[in-house]
Design an enzyme around this catalytic site. Structure first.
Site, PDB file in Angstrom:
ATOM      1  N   SER A   8       0.774  -1.131  -0.038  1.00  0.00           N
ATOM      2  CA  SER A   8       0.075  -0.047   0.218  1.00  0.00           C
ATOM      3  C   SER A   8       1.093   1.388  -0.178  1.00  0.00           C
ATOM      4  CB  SER A   8      -0.858   0.028   1.209  1.00  0.00           C
ATOM      5  OG  SER A   8       0.038  -0.106   2.481  1.00  0.00           O
ATOM      6  N   CYS A  70       2.708  -7.068   1.700  1.00  0.00           N
ATOM      7  CA  CYS A  70       1.612  -6.234   2.598  1.00  0.00           C
ATOM      8  C   CYS A  70       0.645  -7.344   3.145  1.00  0.00           C
ATOM      9  CB  CYS A  70       0.950  -5.359   1.461  1.00  0.00           C
ATOM     10  SG  CYS A  70      -0.526  -4.806   2.378  1.00  0.00           S
ATOM     11  N   GLU A 150       4.856   5.976   7.445  1.00  0.00           N
ATOM     12  CA  GLU A 150       4.614   6.769   6.197  1.00  0.00           C
ATOM     13  C   GLU A 150       5.363   8.044   6.288  1.00  0.00           C
ATOM     14  OE1 GLU A 150       3.468   5.970   2.856  1.00  0.00           O
ATOM     15  OE2 GLU A 150       3.518   3.912   3.445  1.00  0.00           O
ATOM     16  N   CYS A 181       2.808  -6.376   9.803  1.00  0.00           N
ATOM     17  CA  CYS A 181       2.703  -5.581   8.898  1.00  0.00           C
ATOM     18  C   CYS A 181       3.901  -5.110   8.478  1.00  0.00           C
ATOM     19  CB  CYS A 181       1.903  -4.198   9.560  1.00  0.00           C
ATOM     20  SG  CYS A 181       1.811  -2.895   8.650  1.00  0.00           S
TER      21      CYS A 181
HETATM   22  N1  DGL Z   1       2.128  -2.834   4.880  1.00  0.00           N
HETATM   23  C1  DGL Z   1       0.882  -3.246   4.795  1.00  0.00           C
HETATM   24  C2  DGL Z   1       0.715  -4.470   5.802  1.00  0.00           C
HETATM   25  O1  DGL Z   1       1.793  -5.076   5.663  1.00  0.00           O
HETATM   26  C3  DGL Z   1      -0.409  -2.241   5.049  1.00  0.00           C
HETATM   27  C4  DGL Z   1      -0.343  -1.245   5.974  1.00  0.00           C
HETATM   28  C5  DGL Z   1      -1.749  -0.394   5.625  1.00  0.00           C
HETATM   29  O2  DGL Z   1      -1.797  -0.054   4.396  1.00  0.00           O
HETATM   30  O3  DGL Z   1      -2.446  -0.087   6.183  1.00  0.00           O
HETATM   31  O4  DGL Z   1      -0.470  -4.785   6.220  1.00  0.00           O
END
Ligand code: DGL
Length: 248
Positions: A8, A70, A150, A181
């Site tokens: 994302s 992700c 971010e 995450c």
């Molecule tokens: N980096 C992503 C994950 O591993 C998504 C984080 C997000 O966009 O909320 O879940």
């Protein structure tokens, strides 16, 4: 092999880092949907719709393999992406579980899963860990960590306030913490310190190299991968931030 990496936003760079170190691919194309991050607060249908649009992004790039860096997308859209894509698609959850298995053999160990709201709701990690016999599993949806990463915040007061907000009820440091995450490895140092350096921190980047080598019989290359970055907005911002994170 030309490989696509999708997240994302900037989080997938934690997986990219492991892949670059392993020198598995001639070319890597990273795509972050920065115009719509975070995914972790979205519902299932939205996550699936956005993920399918990522396939459209990669179509002209003629990739041989797509890595979904992700957890949120891996939890909700992996099967659909696998069915739709004309190349293999690999997610990160299996690798995260594998990394835990490699490091924690004691099935009575306390394990804390930190993930987005959506990933937590999906229960993918607790289900996988229960089926492997782990008995003491807790999950916390630490959604606010994503916008902080971010924003380039990896330490300091705001992060510490978030830790207090999410972790105030934890009296004993868990044996292992799954960073469920891909944004979270960038704040791993701060999380480790918060728990007094006593918890093992686990993330999917650690095991994904092993998993890919095995599944696709990949040799180690003598030259570094050619790398390009794309995002759904502000391409130069993502590319700049990624280069900084890769050098940490
Ligand atoms: N980096 C992503 C994950 O591993 C998504 C984080 C997000 O966009 O909320 O879940």
């Amino acid at each position: 092999m030309r490989v696509g990496i999708f997240d994302s936003g900037i989080g997938g760079v934690s997986v990219l880092k492991s892949l670059l170190e392993a020198r598995l691919f001639e070319e890597i194309i990273y795509y972050g949907d920065t115009a719509r991050v975070p995914y972790g607060t979205k519902d299932r249908e939205t996550i699936i719709a956005y993920s399918l649009e990522a396939l459209e992004f990669f179509a002209p790039h003629k990739i041989d393999l797509l890595i979904i860096a992700c957890n949120t997308v891996s939890a909700y859209a992996l099967d659909i992406l696998k069915a739709q894509a004309p190349y293999p698609v690999v997610g990160v959850i299996e690798a995260g579980v594998l990394a835990l298995q490699n490091k924690v053999q004691d099935k009575n160990a306390s394990i804390l899963i930190l993930a987005t709201q959506a990933t937590t709701k999906s229960q993918v990690y607790p289900k996988a860990l229960h089926s492997l016999g782990y008995k003491h599993i807790d999950s916390i949806a630490t959604t606010l960590f994503v916008p902080l990463v971010e924003e380039g915040i990896y330490e300091g007061e705001i992060l510490q306030s978030c830790f207090k907000h999410y972790f105030h009820a934890i009296s004993t440091p868990p044996r292992a913490i799954i960073l469920g995450c891909t944004h979270y490895p960038f704040i791993a140092k701060a999380i480790r310190e918060y728990f007094g350096g006593e918890s093992l921190l686990i993330h999917s980047g650690e095991a994904i190299v092993e998993q890919l080598k095995k599944s696709f019989e990949l040799p180690t290359l003598s030259t570094p991968s050619k790398l390009s970055f794309y995002s759904s907005q502000n391409n130069s911002t993502l590319s700049h931030q990624a280069q900084t994170l890769l050098s940490l």
